[in-house]
Design a protein around this motif. Structure first.
Motif, PDB file in Angstrom:
ATOM      1  N   ARG A   1      -5.159  -0.521  -1.030  1.00 51.45           N
ATOM      2  CA  ARG A   1      -3.950  -0.187  -1.803  1.00 51.45           C
ATOM      3  C   ARG A   1      -3.391   1.177  -1.435  1.00 51.45           C
ATOM      4  N   THR A   2      -4.208   2.028  -0.857  1.00 44.49           N
ATOM      5  CA  THR A   2      -3.739   3.326  -0.367  1.00 44.49           C
ATOM      6  C   THR A   2      -4.527   3.688   0.888  1.00 44.49           C
TER       7      THR A   2
ATOM      8  N   TYR B   1       0.850  -1.201   0.000  1.00 48.25           N
ATOM      9  CA  TYR B   1       0.000   0.000   0.000  1.00 48.25           C
ATOM     10  C   TYR B   1       0.883   1.248   0.000  1.00 48.25           C
TER      11      TYR B   1
END
Ligand SMILES: NC(=O)c1ccc[n+]([C@@H]2O[C@H](COP(=O)([O-])OP(=O)(O)OC[C@H]3O[C@@H](n4cnc5c(N)ncnc54)[C@H](OP(=O)(O)O)[C@@H]3O)[C@@H](O)[C@H]2O)c1
Length: 319
Positions: A155-156, A109
């Motif tokens: 992912r973020t 991430y």
């Protein structure tokens, strides 16, 4: 948002972002970047600003991997920002580019994923020279939904914008499920963007300044004014506070609650640029720095990025 004498700012959703990060935008050579990043991490930088477009995510990934696998740092110790490139600014390409960045960086991430620029172009493959030539049809609302999905997928941690204007941000905010937590824009003491910053701060959006030193060493075609870091006023204040001109410029931003990502590949300057937390510019001197505002002519970035882009209705800078 507090930042006066410490190295962290709180983002809108409670995530923390270190107030000084390492800009890596013009570092395209692996050895230079590896040495710089190792030095920066060694002396305490914990915030790295990169982008798919900088073509250096893989270099950064290799350095980080060594730090993490040796146990010298843990993933959660470092705040990493990367950006969706212009050919990715289309609702069908957000996830693909997000995944490419994570693969390059060898990370599961990133901390912050930004839309690099509000206009998207057609995409012909990563190596194609045609990628920045033709504007595509894009939809900010649909793109933002895809950005939100990247948070959902882990992912973020946070999502934000870069180079967007107030109208564009407001439009996204109206329908957003996850609000933009950050806006990264060009800011230096002669290009202050006060209205946009005030708007962001009122709405809990953290502002990150790019080119915070006015990109003095960069040979930019767009430069219309002499680099402000060499101005008499900054020089005098540097003497007065026993600091360098760069430190005055960065401290000015911190005291305006703005995060900054200066780039340097020189160890002495890396040290200088992060050593800005233990002095305070007086109110009067802050006012006198405000007077350095140079207006539109002081803007450095993005003129001529894509042929004819200035006439596009979503060109962000003439609003
Ligand atoms: N979102 C966007 O669209 C966007 C656009 C542009 C930039 N950025 C980000 O912002 C970062 C920084 O912007 P930038 O590189 O354009 O400009 P900058 O950080 O304002 O200036 C970098 C230049 O200043 C020199 N420098 C660094 N520290 C100094 C100091 N203490 N005293 C004097 N000179 C100093 C550097 O040379 P040396 O390396 O030789 O020290 C380099 O030439 C980029 O690396 C990138 O990560 C984002």
């Amino acid at each position: 948002m507090a930042c006066k004498l410490h190295n962290n700012m709180v983002m809108g959703d409670g995530l923390e972002i270190p107030a000084i990060g390492l800009g890596t935008g013009s570092m395209r050579e692996e050895n230079e970047l590896a040495t710089t990043l190792n030095n920066a991490l060694e002396i305490g930088y914990r915030h790295i600003d990169t982008a798919f477009a900088y073509k250096n995510e893989a270099f950064i990934g290799r350095v980080l991997k060594k730090w993490f696998s040796s146990g010298k740092l843990k993933r959660e110790d470092v705040f990493i920002t990367t950006k969706l490139p212009v050919p990715g600014v289309h609702q069908s390409r957000v996830e693909m580019f997000m995944k490419k960045s994570l693969e390059n960086l060898q990370l599961e991430y990133v901390d912050l994923y930004l839309i690099h620029f509000p206009i998207g172009t057609k995409y012909f493959g990563d190596e194609s020279e045609d990628n920045l030539k033709e504007v595509d049809d894009f939809d900010h609302i649909e793109i933002w939904k895809k950005m939100e999905e990247q948070v959902d997928a882990g992912r973020t941690k946070a999502i934000g914008l870069s180079n967007f204007n107030q109208r564009q941000i407001e439009k996204i905010m109206k329908s957003a499920r996850i609000k933009p937590t950050c806006l990264q824009i060009e800011i230096h003491v002669d290009f202050q963007q006060r209205d946009l910053i005030n708007f962001c701060h009122k709405n809990g959006i953290v502002v990150v300044a790019y080119s915070p030193l006015g990109a003095p060493g960069r040979n930019l075609q767009n430069r219309k004014m002499a680099p402000v870091i060499n101005s008499e006023k900054i020089g005098k204040l540097a003497k007065k506070y026993n600091k360098t001109p760069g430190q005055i410029m960065l401290r000015y931003l911190l005291q305006n609650n703005i995060v900054a990502v200066p780039k340097s590949s020189r160890l002495e300057r890396l040290k200088e640029n992060i050593d800005v937390f233990h002095f305070e510019i007086s109110e009067n001197d802050m006012k006198s720095l405000n007077e350095l505002e140079g207006g539109k002519d002081a803007r450095l970035s993005f003129r001529g990025l894509i042929p004819g882009i200035e006439k596009h209705p979503e060109y962000p800078f003439e609003d």
